[in-house]
Design an enzyme around this catalytic site. Structure first.
Site, short mmCIF file in Angstrom:
data_model
loop_
_atom_site.label_atom_id
_atom_site.label_comp_id
_atom_site.label_asym_id
_atom_site.label_seq_id
_atom_site.Cartn_x
_atom_site.Cartn_y
_atom_site.Cartn_z
N ALA A 74 -20.08 -28.55 79.03
CA ALA A 74 -19.93 -27.09 79.16
C ALA A 74 -19.82 -26.52 77.75
O ALA A 74 -18.83 -25.88 77.39
CB ALA A 74 -18.69 -26.74 79.98
N CYS A 143 -29.12 -21.76 81.47
CA CYS A 143 -27.88 -22.41 81.03
C CYS A 143 -26.79 -22.21 82.08
O CYS A 143 -26.42 -21.07 82.38
CB CYS A 143 -27.42 -21.86 79.70
SG CYS A 143 -25.91 -22.67 79.15
#
Ligand SMILES: Cc1cc2nc3c(=O)[nH]c(=O)nc-3n(C[C@H](O)[C@H](O)[C@H](O)COP(=O)(O)O)c2cc1C
Length: 317
Positions: A74, A143
């Site tokens: 992340a 993303c």
């Protein structure tokens, strides 16, 4: 030996194995392993980490963890932003003896437009007219670790089409669109991108996932969720490439868990013209070059041509 060269739009690649965006920092590799990495990169084209307009710190830590058969990250598009990329990275990257694909991410169509415009100006200045054969653009609309813009655009066929149409008008070079697999129908998004003018599709980005800290039993990642990559996602990624091959008349850059030459054969058979090494490159930064070599041997051994392999999984036995 088999000729492995590939024409990807205006870019000529010596072989069909490149890196996946964000998983290879070529200058850091050269510091660790020596200048030969820059003189003879293992990849046939170098794909940059996604460049954003403004500098970004990314998500709070922890941001990365190994998982069964893969990893979850992340990062959240951390990086110094466009100004630093244009001034410091771009001239050095253009010194590599292979084409460059610049991945960009924006939080609105306007941001993508500004980035593409600035890159075009810089490329014209640095390379001259021939820049189109040296560098291409990859729109990261996929993303999973940010909460707007490039994360959501790729989940919507209309927004994808509008963005690609806008960038197509101002970007004459190779235009790749990188898709998210976190949608119900990836082929529909691919179709929207190609009918709006994309030259190629990159598939896939990571799968949104979550890992739980075993002690606290709370989410481990600072961002709560992250993107899963590595061998664990390979069958999922193969399905996406397979469906995209049926849906679009454009080259596909396939990725998702590629670690061996068998993986490369599988992706090409499902429809990938070019393949990208992502997570597996952290373990072996030279892997792309090794896979290219092994691909030539595997084709030779099996008596297959590149054209015969491409899309083979779609043809009856
Ligand atoms: C640490 C890490 C950072 C990544 N950063 C980016 C990025 O900046 N832009 C992007 O489009 N994809 C990014 N990705 C996704 C990869 O490019 C690739 O699509 C994904 O990892 C699937 O391939 P793999 O299973 O071979 O890793 C990143 C993946 C990882 C693991």
């Amino acid at each position: 030996m088999v000729d492995l060269s590939v024409q990807l739009g205006p870019l000529r690649l010596d072989h069909p194995v490149i890196n996946a965006s964000g998983t290879m920092e070529i200058f850091e590799l050269a510091e660790t392993f020596g200048p030969h990495v820059l003189e003879r990169p293992p990849v046939a084209a170098y794909v940059s980490k996604t460049v954003t307009l403004k500098p970004r710190a990314g998500n709070p830590p922890p941001r990365i963890l190994e998982t069964a058969g893969g990893m979850i990250n992340a990062i959240g598009l951390s990086g110094p932003g466009l100004d630093v990329f244009v001034k410091e990275d771009l001239p050095r990257l253009l010194g590599l003896p292979c084409p460059l694909i610049i991945s960009i991410g924006g939080f609105s169509t306007g941001e993508y437009e500004v980035i593409a415009g600035r890159l075009q100006e810089a490329l014209e200045q640095l390379v001259g007219e021939g820049w189109i054969e040296r560098a291409g653009l990859e729109l990261n609309i996929s993303c999973p670790n940010v909460h707007s813009g490039c994360a959501s655009i790729g989940s919507d066929t209309h927004e994808t089409g509008e963005l690609v149409k806008t960038i197509r008008k101002r970007w004459p070079g190779l235009l790749v669109v990188k898709l998210t697999p976190n949608v119900a129908d990836i082929a529909a998004v691919g179709r929207a991108a190609v009918s709006a003018g994309a030259d190629a599709i990159a598939a896939v980005n990571t799968y949104k996932g979550l890992v739980v800290d075993r002690v606290s039993l709370r989410p481990y990642l600072g961002n709560i969720t992250g993107g899963l990559s590595g061998p664990a996602i390979k069958p999922l990624a193969l399905r996406s490439v397979y469906e995209l091959f049926d849906a679009v008349e454009a080259p596909i850059i396939g990725m998702g868990g590629i670690a061996t030459v068998e993986d490369v054969l599988e992706f090409m058979s499902c429809g990938a013209l070019v393949v990208a090494v992502g997570s597996a490159g952290f373990r072996d930064p030279g892997l792309a070059g090794v896979l290219a070599h092994q691909l030539a041997v595997a084709l030779d051994t099996r008596g297959l041509t590149r054209a015969g392999l491409l899309g083979l999984a779609h043809r009856p036995v």
